[in-house]
Design an enzyme around this catalytic site. Structure first.
Site, PDB file in Angstrom:
ATOM      1  N   TYR A  88       1.018  -1.185   0.005  1.00 28.18           N
ATOM      2  CA  TYR A  88      -0.208  -0.112   0.265  1.00 28.18           C
ATOM      3  C   TYR A  88       0.875   1.357  -0.689  1.00 28.18           C
ATOM      4  CZ  TYR A  88      -3.466  -3.459   1.148  1.00 28.18           C
ATOM      5  OH  TYR A  88      -3.997  -4.290   1.351  1.00 28.18           O
ATOM      6  N   HIS A 131      -9.676   2.023  -5.143  1.00 30.08           N
ATOM      7  CA  HIS A 131      -8.481   1.585  -4.531  1.00 30.08           C
ATOM      8  C   HIS A 131      -7.018   1.911  -4.802  1.00 30.08           C
ATOM      9  CE1 HIS A 131     -11.438  -1.508  -3.555  1.00 30.08           C
ATOM     10  NE2 HIS A 131     -12.037  -0.750  -4.529  1.00 30.08           N
TER      11      HIS A 131
HETATM   12  O1  CA2 Z   1      -5.675  -1.467  -2.471  1.00 28.50           O
HETATM   13  C1  CA2 Z   1      -7.328  -0.874  -1.390  1.00 28.50           C
HETATM   14  O2  CA2 Z   1      -6.851   0.622  -1.692  1.00 28.50           O
HETATM   15  C2  CA2 Z   1      -7.455  -1.460  -1.128  1.00 28.50           C
HETATM   16  O3  CA2 Z   1      -8.887  -1.062  -0.641  1.00 28.50           O
HETATM   17  C3  CA2 Z   1      -6.915  -1.451   1.024  1.00 28.50           C
HETATM   18  C4  CA2 Z   1      -8.013  -2.842   1.338  1.00 28.50           C
HETATM   19  C5  CA2 Z   1      -7.919  -3.995   0.469  1.00 28.50           C
HETATM   20  O4  CA2 Z   1      -8.098  -5.033   1.995  1.00 28.50           O
HETATM   21  C6  CA2 Z   1      -8.831  -3.891  -0.993  1.00 28.50           C
HETATM   22  O5  CA2 Z   1      -8.340  -4.847  -1.114  1.00 28.50           O
HETATM   23  C7  CA2 Z   1      -7.796  -3.014  -1.955  1.00 28.50           C
HETATM   24  C8  CA2 Z   1      -7.009  -3.344   2.665  1.00 28.50           C
HETATM   25  C9  CA2 Z   1      -6.665  -1.703   3.891  1.00 28.50           C
HETATM   26  C10 CA2 Z   1      -5.674  -2.148   3.979  1.00 28.50           C
HETATM   27  O6  CA2 Z   1      -4.820  -0.796   4.760  1.00 28.50           O
HETATM   28  C11 CA2 Z   1      -3.335  -1.574   5.489  1.00 28.50           C
HETATM   29  C12 CA2 Z   1      -3.469  -0.836   5.177  1.00 28.50           C
HETATM   30  C13 CA2 Z   1      -1.834  -0.495   6.038  1.00 28.50           C
HETATM   31  C14 CA2 Z   1      -1.413  -1.991   6.443  1.00 28.50           C
HETATM   32  C15 CA2 Z   1      -2.401  -3.152   6.449  1.00 28.50           C
HETATM   33  C16 CA2 Z   1      -3.719  -3.270   6.051  1.00 28.50           C
END
Ligand code: CA2
Length: 158
Positions: free
Chosen positions: A22, A99
């Site tokens: 991310y 996303h």
């Molecule tokens: O890519 C994206 O923006 C997502 O919406 C992020 C979600 C994921 O489930 C989608 O598939 C795609 C997850 C967000 C979790 O964010 C985190 C940030 C830092 C560390 C762990 C998770």
């Protein structure tokens, strides 16, 4: 133009955990950049994050009176939330789903957003810049990009 940006669960940890997926940009930095773009483009912005599905449903419902457009990164709820889908369906204005990562290149669990059928457009894989692109798309779609901006940006291909 009043734009409401809504972020789902765990996005408060952006820039802190899993930077290989991310990136290293924090949600606070994304908020600041969106505020700067809103000021440049003459739009009003409200920016939210919650880890709770019911709070996200309440926010989507509140947009019916408080916003003209919604930009939403539903995060993990993209793949599960019928309640958010139902709430999005009753919003009258444009909705863009953002996303940060390219969900289509992810594992099976993260590939199919249930919410995409309720939105006008989906932006995935552009990193945090996707939020700025979504704001531009909202304003362009409403014919509300500043007159002073170049036609190629304001109108695009004709
Ligand atoms: O890519 C994206 O923006 C997502 O919406 C992020 C979600 C994921 O489930 C989608 O598939 C795609 C997850 C967000 C979790 O964010 C985190 C940030 C830092 C560390 C762990 C998770």
């Amino acid at each position: 133009m009043r734009i409401m940006i809504i972020n789902g669960p765990n996005l408060n940890l952006l820039g802190v955990r899993e930077p290989h997926i991310y990136g290293s940009t924090t949600l606070e930095a994304i908020k600041s950049a969106c505020e700067a773009f809103a000021a440049l483009a003459g739009a009003q912005l409200s920016f939210h994050q919650s880890n709770h599905e019911g709070v996200l449903v309440d926010l989507i419902q509140s947009a019916r009176s408080d916003a003209d457009a919604i930009i939403i990164n539903p995060a993990g709820y993209s793949f599960t939330s019928v309640a958010m889908f139902d709430a999005l369906k009753i919003f009258d204005g444009p909705i863009y789903e953002v996303h940060i990562s390219n969900i289509h290149a992810r594992d099976e669990l993260h590939r199919h957003s249930k919410l995409s059928a309720a939105v006008k457009g989906v932006i995935a894989g552009l990193g945090p810049y996707g939020y700025i692109v979504a704001m531009q798309a909202v304003l362009q779609g409403a014919g509300k990009l500043p007159e002073a901006w170049p036609e190629a940006v304001r109108v695009g291909p004709q």
